[in-house]
Design an enzyme around this catalytic site. Structure first.
Site, PDB file in Angstrom:
ATOM      1  N   GLN A  34     -32.328  30.969  49.668  1.00  0.00           N
ATOM      2  CA  GLN A  34     -31.599  31.126  50.927  1.00  0.00           C
ATOM      3  C   GLN A  34     -30.859  29.836  51.293  1.00  0.00           C
ATOM      4  OE1 GLN A  34     -30.831  33.576  53.001  1.00  0.00           O
ATOM      5  NE2 GLN A  34     -31.877  35.167  51.822  1.00  0.00           N
ATOM      6  N   SER A  35     -30.340  29.150  50.303  1.00  0.00           N
ATOM      7  CA  SER A  35     -29.649  27.878  50.538  1.00  0.00           C
ATOM      8  C   SER A  35     -28.397  28.054  51.401  1.00  0.00           C
ATOM      9  CB  SER A  35     -29.254  27.257  49.194  1.00  0.00           C
ATOM     10  OG  SER A  35     -28.346  26.189  49.376  1.00  0.00           O
ATOM     11  N   ASN A  36     -28.381  27.357  52.532  1.00  0.00           N
ATOM     12  CA  ASN A  36     -27.180  27.338  53.376  1.00  0.00           C
ATOM     13  C   ASN A  36     -26.038  26.627  52.658  1.00  0.00           C
ATOM     14  OD1 ASN A  36     -28.476  28.522  55.732  1.00  0.00           O
ATOM     15  ND2 ASN A  36     -29.505  26.556  55.997  1.00  0.00           N
TER      16      ASN A  36
ATOM     17  N   CYS B 185     -25.466  26.412  49.407  1.00  0.00           N
ATOM     18  CA  CYS B 185     -24.872  27.250  48.354  1.00  0.00           C
ATOM     19  C   CYS B 185     -23.941  28.289  48.960  1.00  0.00           C
ATOM     20  CB  CYS B 185     -25.970  27.916  47.528  1.00  0.00           C
ATOM     21  SG  CYS B 185     -26.847  26.777  46.432  1.00  0.00           S
TER      22      CYS B 185
END
Length: 382
Positions: free
Chosen positions: A100-102, A104
Site C-alpha cells: 500500500q505504498s503511497n 509508489c
C-alpha cells in the site's frame, strides 16, 4: 524560478529552472530543474487537537493537499526526481515499496502525466505474492493508471534488498530496449531531499506574509523512508525557521534513521550532524503499516473532533506518538508553538476498513412516521 513561486496554469506539468534558497546555495549537487507537479503552497492553519498541554498551540501544514491524486509529501520529492528522469530521456520509471505504498502510487500517477511507463515492485506476504493483489486503496489508483505491478514476498525483499531488486528489473527492461530511471524507496535519496528543503522555504515565506509574527518552536512530522525529515530538518537548521524538528519513525528504529538521514545529508555535502538537527522518536508500534485498535480509535477520534483525517500508517502514528510524548512530559511542550506536517496517505485507510468497522457507528434506518404525506414521483432521484 523557485519551486515555491505560485505557479500559473501554464506552469503545471512543465519543467522549470531551479534556484535554491539563498541559505542552501552551498549544497552540492544543486538540482538544475524541477517539474511542476504539486499545488503549492499548501495551507497552514490552527489545529485544535484535544489533549494538548497548557498554553500549547498546535498548527498543521496540509501537505495532504498537494494534489496529484492525493500524493501528499511524495509529490514534493517527485518534482525533482521526475525532472531528472526527463533530463535523462527515460521512458520508464521503476520504484519499490510496500503493497500500500503511497510513494509508489504517487510515482505511477506522476509518471503517467509525463507519458512515462511505470514498473512498481510491491512487497507483500509470501502467500499473497502469488495472487492478484486486488484493488484496495493505492492499488486501485496504480492499476487504473496502468502501472506494471511486480509482487515480491517480504522474505525475498529482506534477503535481496530494494537496490538489488530495482537493479535486476532495470537490467531486464534495458534488455527489452527501455530506458528506465530508478527511484528508491519513498523517493528518499539526496535529490529527493530537495523537496522538503523547498518546503522549509515555503513555510518561511508563509510566516513572513503573516502580520502576527507567528514563529514555530517545533516541527513534527512522520518518518517512513527518511527523505522528508532530512529536507525539513536541514531547511529549518540552515534557514530562518530554526525550529526543532521531531520525527516519529513508523518502521525502522531511530538509530537506523539517524544513520540513513546522515547519508542523505552527506550526499548534499551539508556538513551537519543529523543528531544536531532532528529528534527521532519511535512510533512504529507493532510494525510498519500494522495498526492497533488504540491507534485506529485515535485516528477516528481526531477526525471526529477536528475534521482532519489522518492516515493509519504515517500521520496517524506520528500524532498518536506526539500526544503520548506530551502526556508523559507536558512541561516540555507547554507554551510551545508547534507545526505538524500532514504528509497525506488517505488511501491507506481503505486497507483498514475491516479493523475500523467496530469503531464506527453513527447510522440507523430512518424512521418516517405514517403521518408524513406520500406521493409517487415527488422525490427526484438525482
Amino acid at each position: 524560478m523557485s519551486a515555491t513561486s505560485v505557479p500559473s496554469m501554464a506552469d503545471f506539468l512543465t519543467k522549470q529552472p531551479y534556484s535554491p534558497p539563498s541559505w542552501a546555495t552551498h549544497l552540492r549537487p544543486l538540482p538544475s530543474h524541477t517539474f511542476s507537479l504539486a499545488h503549492l503552497p499548501t495551507p497552514i492553519h490552527r489545529w485544535n487537537l484535544p489533549g494538548l498541554p497548557n498554553g500549547t498551540e498546535l498548527w498543521i501544514k496540509r501537505d495532504d493537499f498537494t494534489g496529484m491524486e492525493l500524493s501528499g509529501n511524495k509529490v514534493r520529492k517527485l518534482e525533482f526526481l521526475m525532472a531528472e528522469a526527463v533530463e535523462q530521456n527515460a521512458d520508464t520509471v521503476i520504484t519499490i515499496g510496500g503493497i500500500q505504498s503511497n510513494h509508489c502510487r504517487a510515482t505511477a500517477v506522476a509518471s503517467n502525466y509525463l507519458n512515462l511507463n511505470t514498473h512498481l515492485i510491491l512487497r507483500t506476504s509470501k502467500l499473497l505474492a502469488e495472487e492478484d493483489p486486488g484493488l484496495v486503496g493505492n492499488l486501485l489508483v496504480e492499476r487504473l493508471v496502468g502501472a506494471n505491478v511486480h509482487l515480491i514476498s517480504k522474505e525475498e525483499y529482506s534477503s535481496i534488498g530494494s537496490e538489488a531488486l530495482t537493479s535486476a528489473l532495470k537490467e531486464k527492461l534495458e534488455k527489452e530496449g527501455r530506458k528506465p530511471y530508478v527511484i528508491p524507496v519513498g523517493g528518499s535519496n539526496s535529490l529527493g531531499t530537495w523537496g522538503y528543503i523547498e518546503a522549509a522555504r515555503e513555510i518561511e515565506e508563509q510566516l513572513k506574509s503573516r502580520n502576527d509574527g507567528l514563529k514555530f518552536d517545533d516541527i513534527v512530522v512522520a518518518c517512513g523512508s527518511g527523505g522528508t525529515i532530512a529536507g525539513i530538518s536541514l531547511g529549518s537548521w540552515l534557514g530562518a525557521l530554526k525550529a526543532k524538528v521531531h520525527a516519529f519513525s513508523v518502521c525502522d528504529d531511530p538509530d537506523y534513521f539517524y544513520d540513513y538521514v546522515q547519508g542523505l545529508l552527506d550526499g548534499l555535502q551539508a556538513g551537519v550532524n543529523t543528531r544536531d538537527i532532528v529528534n527521532i522518536h519511535n512510533a512504529k508500534g507493532i510494525g510498519y503499516a500494522m495498526s492497533t485498535s488504540e491507534e485506529l480509535k485515535f485516528v477516528k477520534d481526531v477526525a471526529n473532533a477536528t475534521g482532519v483525517v489522518l492516515d493509519p500508517v504515517y500521520s496517524g502514528k506520528a500524532v498518536y506518538g506526539l500526544i503520548n510524548e506530551m502526556t508523559k512530559d507536558p512541561k516540555n511542550w507547554e507554551g510551545k508553538k508547534i507545526l505538524f506536517i500532514h504528509t497525506g496517505g488517505l488511501l491507506g485507510l481503505y486497507d483498514k476498513v475491516d479493523q475500523m468497522a467496530s469503531l464506527i457507528g453513527n447510522w440507523r434506518r430512518m424512521d418516517v412516521q405514517e403521518s408524513v404525506p406520500r406521493k409517487d414521483g415527488v422525490g427526484k432521484m438525482f
